[in-house]
Design an enzyme around this catalytic site. Structure first.
Site: not given
Ligand code: IFM
Length: 461
Positions: A78, A123, A168, A302, A304, A361
């Site tokens: 990606r 992005h 995002e 995404n 985290y 992500e």
């Molecule tokens: O680096 C970023 C990415 O560009 C978008 N999602 C979160 C990642 C980590 O912060």
């Protein structure tokens, strides 16, 4: 002519990057300035005054990078296109050929190496020329984005099947207009933030038919950063704060995309707090919501961390004591909570009936660097990825339709306002010499992809 790769049954094991974070070559071959060039060159915006001028110099080293990807064994990659390489100012009617040629070469080389390209159009690095006209707050930006999507899909649609419109949108609308951490760096501009969110979503809906008509058999989706949020305590204050967080972070995007409406609670709360006026809410025009909800082929997610939400509307001492046990944190200070990924996938299935989810992500920042033998033992990163993939496995076993996983990131890169201080890569990058050194996590992912554990993913219904 390189053939596109089409195999519906294969789970997409990939790595992800984005243009401004890795490409460098900021003024090469006719590229115009992006909002991130301007932002990063503005004093005080980025840690240590870092910029993406050189970054990983992927623009000149993409060949070397794809060899490393091939060796890693991923079947998908990606990446995003730098919009100002194609339209240096944004308003032009003609493309910058040299910029387009770069992505043409990149896609060809990926396909020659059996790696499926997942192309993200936006992005975050939009042309500064468009920002000067109001950026995403200006409804006309939508037409420029659709034009850009048209040209990209016309040129690459014979080889790229998987398209992501935006990455995002929350980061642009909230971090750009409420927190001031991303371009254009404004604070507490709620009306602008909502307009931005709406125009991003609308441009997503409008570009889909454009891509579909140019790229036969294409699959188009949008990537959202989502999480599961819980109140830090049982107090009514924390519960209310958590509901607000959920509407502004998750539902502001999920509701219009899947239910053709905006979450009432968000507008009501903002009006009550005098953060917007009723007249600020006229941005939704007839037909917009139908367009936003145009059917997609997948939702990019995404993930985290989770959100543990504490009210900032009352004094800390008066609020109830937090009761949530927090897990360990990454170097970025983000809590590691793998189960949140399962919870999120479940929610997307149950509440939004999402038919195809791709984790576009997932990753963590740790600073582990090379020892005297150039070995990089980043075992915490390995644990992070393992534990999150396990949650996906549980979800898939329960019939939740998840069809891909992209580790963020392929290599260390420019981490936005944090500059080069946070490292998310499976590959270490020496930002002085630009040398790339695979970390232990790279070898772990390589073995994992080769291993039998893979079959469980491929045998999904
Ligand atoms: O680096 C970023 C990415 O560009 C978008 N999602 C979160 C990642 C980590 O912060």
């Amino acid at each position: 002519m390189v053939e596109k790769i089409q195999n519906e049954k294969i789970f997409n094991w990939g790595v992800a990057t984005s243009s401004y974070q890795i490409e460098g070559a900021h003024d090469t071959d006719g590229r115009g300035p992006s909002v991130w060039d301007v932002f990063s060159h503005t004093k005080g915006r980025v840690k240590n005054g870092d910029t993406g001028d050189i970054a990983c110099d992927h623009y000149n080293k993409f060949y070397e990078d794809i060899i490393l990807m091939k060796d890693l064994g991923v079947n998908s990659y990606r990446f995003s296109v730098s919009w100002p390489r194609i339209f240096p100012i944004g308003t032009e009617q003609k493309i910058n050929q040299k910029g387009m040629d770069f992505y043409d070469r990149l896609v060809d080389m990926l396909l020659e190496n059996n790696i499926t390209p997942f192309l993200t159009l936006n992005h975050w690095d939009m042309p500064q020329g468009l920002e000067d006209l109001g950026g995403w707050t200006n409804r006309e930006t939508i037409e420029h984005f659709v034009k850009y999507g048209h040209y990209m899909s016309r040129r690459l649609g014979d080889r790229v099947i998987d398209w992501i419109t935006h990455n995002e949108p929350w980061c642009i609308s909230f971090l750009g207009y409420i927190e001031g951490l991303k371009p254009p760096g404004l604070k507490n501009e709620w009306a602008k933030s909502l307009h931005t969110a709406h125009h991003l979503l609308l441009s997503h809906g409008k570009v889909i038919p454009e891509i579909k008509s140019n790229a036969k058999d294409s699959k188009v989706g949008i990537t959202l950063n989502l999480n599961t949020a819980i109140p830090a305590s049982n107090s009514e204050h924390d519960k209310k704060a958590c509901d607000f967080y959920d509407v502004q972070f998750n539902k502001l995007y999920l509701e219009p995309l899947y239910n053709q409406k905006y979450p009432e609670l968000l507008f009501k709360s903002l009006l009550q707090k005098n953060l917007i006026k009723q007249s600020d809410l006229t941005f939704v025009k007839a037909g917009d919501l139908e367009t936003v909800a145009t059917k997609t082929d997948f939702l990019g997610v995404n993930y985290y961390s989770r959100g543990v939400i504490r009210s900032n509307e009352i004094e800390e001492e008066i609020n109830d004591k937090p009761i949530v046990d927090l897990g360990p944190k990454t170097d970025f200070g983000w809590e590691i909570y793998p189960q949140g990924l399962y919870d999120l996938l479940k929610r997307l299935q149950v509440e939004y009936n999402v038919q195809n989810i791709i984790i576009t992500e997932n990753g963590c920042s740790y600073s582990d660097g090379p020892d005297e033998n150039k070995a990089i033992n980043d075992k915490k990163r390995i644990e992070y990825h393992k534990s999150h993939i396990k949650q996906i496995q549980i979800a898939i076993n329960e019939g939740i339709p998840c069809t891909g996983y992209f580790a963020w990131s392929f290599m260390d890169n420019f981490e936005w306002a944090e500059g080069y201080s946070q490292r998310f890569g499976l590959i270490w990058v020496d930002f002085e010499t630009l040398e790339r050194i695979p970390k232990e996590s790279y070898y772990w992912y390589q073995n994992f992809i080769k291993s039998k554990e893979m079959s469980a993913f491929n045998e999904r219904k």
